[in-house]
Enzyme design. Sequence first.
Site, short mmCIF file in Angstrom:
data_model
loop_
_atom_site.label_atom_id
_atom_site.label_comp_id
_atom_site.label_asym_id
_atom_site.label_seq_id
_atom_site.Cartn_x
_atom_site.Cartn_y
_atom_site.Cartn_z
N ARG A 65 0.86 -1.19 0.00
CA ARG A 65 0.00 0.00 0.00
C ARG A 65 0.90 1.23 0.00
O ARG A 65 1.72 1.41 0.90
CB ARG A 65 -0.92 -0.02 1.22
N ASN A 139 -7.27 7.84 2.55
CA ASN A 139 -6.87 7.29 3.83
C ASN A 139 -7.64 7.92 4.98
O ASN A 139 -7.63 9.15 5.17
CB ASN A 139 -5.38 7.51 4.05
N GLU A 140 -8.33 7.09 5.75
CA GLU A 140 -8.97 7.48 7.02
C GLU A 140 -9.80 8.76 6.92
O GLU A 140 -9.84 9.56 7.86
CB GLU A 140 -7.90 7.60 8.12
N HIS A 205 -8.61 -0.09 10.14
CA HIS A 205 -7.25 0.13 10.61
C HIS A 205 -7.22 -0.26 12.08
O HIS A 205 -7.88 0.36 12.92
CB HIS A 205 -6.83 1.58 10.40
N TYR A 207 -5.75 -0.40 15.41
CA TYR A 207 -4.84 0.16 16.39
C TYR A 207 -5.45 0.01 17.77
O TYR A 207 -6.01 -1.03 18.09
CB TYR A 207 -4.49 1.61 16.03
N GLU A 235 -4.31 -1.16 7.76
CA GLU A 235 -3.18 -0.81 8.60
C GLU A 235 -3.33 -1.51 9.94
O GLU A 235 -4.45 -1.71 10.41
CB GLU A 235 -3.11 0.70 8.87
N TRP A 264 1.56 -1.51 9.03
CA TRP A 264 2.12 -0.15 9.00
C TRP A 264 3.42 -0.15 9.80
O TRP A 264 3.42 -0.56 10.95
CB TRP A 264 1.14 0.85 9.60
#
Length: 317
Positions: A65, A139-140, A205, A207, A235, A264
Amino acid sequence: MLVVVGSGLPRTELSDGFHVSGTKLYDSTGKAFVMRGMNHAHTWYKNDLHAAIPAIANTGANSVRIVLSNGTQWTRDDVDAVKSIISLVNDNNMIAVLEVHDATGKDDHASLDAAVNYWIDIKEAIIGKEDRVIVNIANEWHGSWSGREWADGYKQAIPKLRNAGIKNTLIVDAAGWGQQTESIAEYGTAVSEADPQRNIIFSIHMYEYAGKDAATVKANMELVLSQGLPLIIGEFGGYHQGADVDEMAVMKYGQEKGVGWLAWSWYGNSPELSYLDLAAGPSGSLTSWGNTVVNGANGIKRTSRKAGIFEMSSDFD
């Protein structure tokens, strides 16, 4: 012409590019494709591309990516640059997942529209590359935890891309900086139906919120898959913003459920986030985090399978 797409899978007609069916992503040879790779922050390290991409490929990654900029926050990656990126990634037998980073965390539709306009401006680089390029729209985008507003934005963005002739498989990140899985579960079907091609993949993503422990990781994957929607983890890290992330669960359940993932990131994170560097420089040795992603029990070396376009000689009957 027909191809054999793997043990236990039906034979299928060749397609012009990647396409989704149910919760699965298929490549142009009809082979189910599960992303196993990482992110590379190209737009901040433009001079390191020819060192980084071969090094990433050497890990066995089947996809990478690539962070791009439309010029609103960082130096724009123009059409010629994108063509060169795609060519280099392709030469290294990986699928290019391209994303625009400038709208990160923003809620306004203008930021999303700027990302859409960027893809339209550089469409010469990606049209005709549907078998080797996947487009992660923004992205996001939509930092707020508001699924309805997030969906409204993408229901406008996706038809605009299709009307411009862009046929590549599209990735849509979840709301809440990519971590609000409920936005996909509640509104993902409506977003997908905004695409006349029905060729959308959703991305979480993982996290400190979406990936905080094994139970959360599993529940988030199942929440999306239970809606019949395709999913990747665009990610993830092993630690983030002072909190643990269960990276082993991301890889374990990703393997069990056929969910692709992209760790990531290759290198170059700011000092306070250096624990997210997979390698010590563009062609450097793997860090502890990188060793987990590449050589772990469910890591790239053990689970990555190349796209069918790079295995054509063995796929045709």
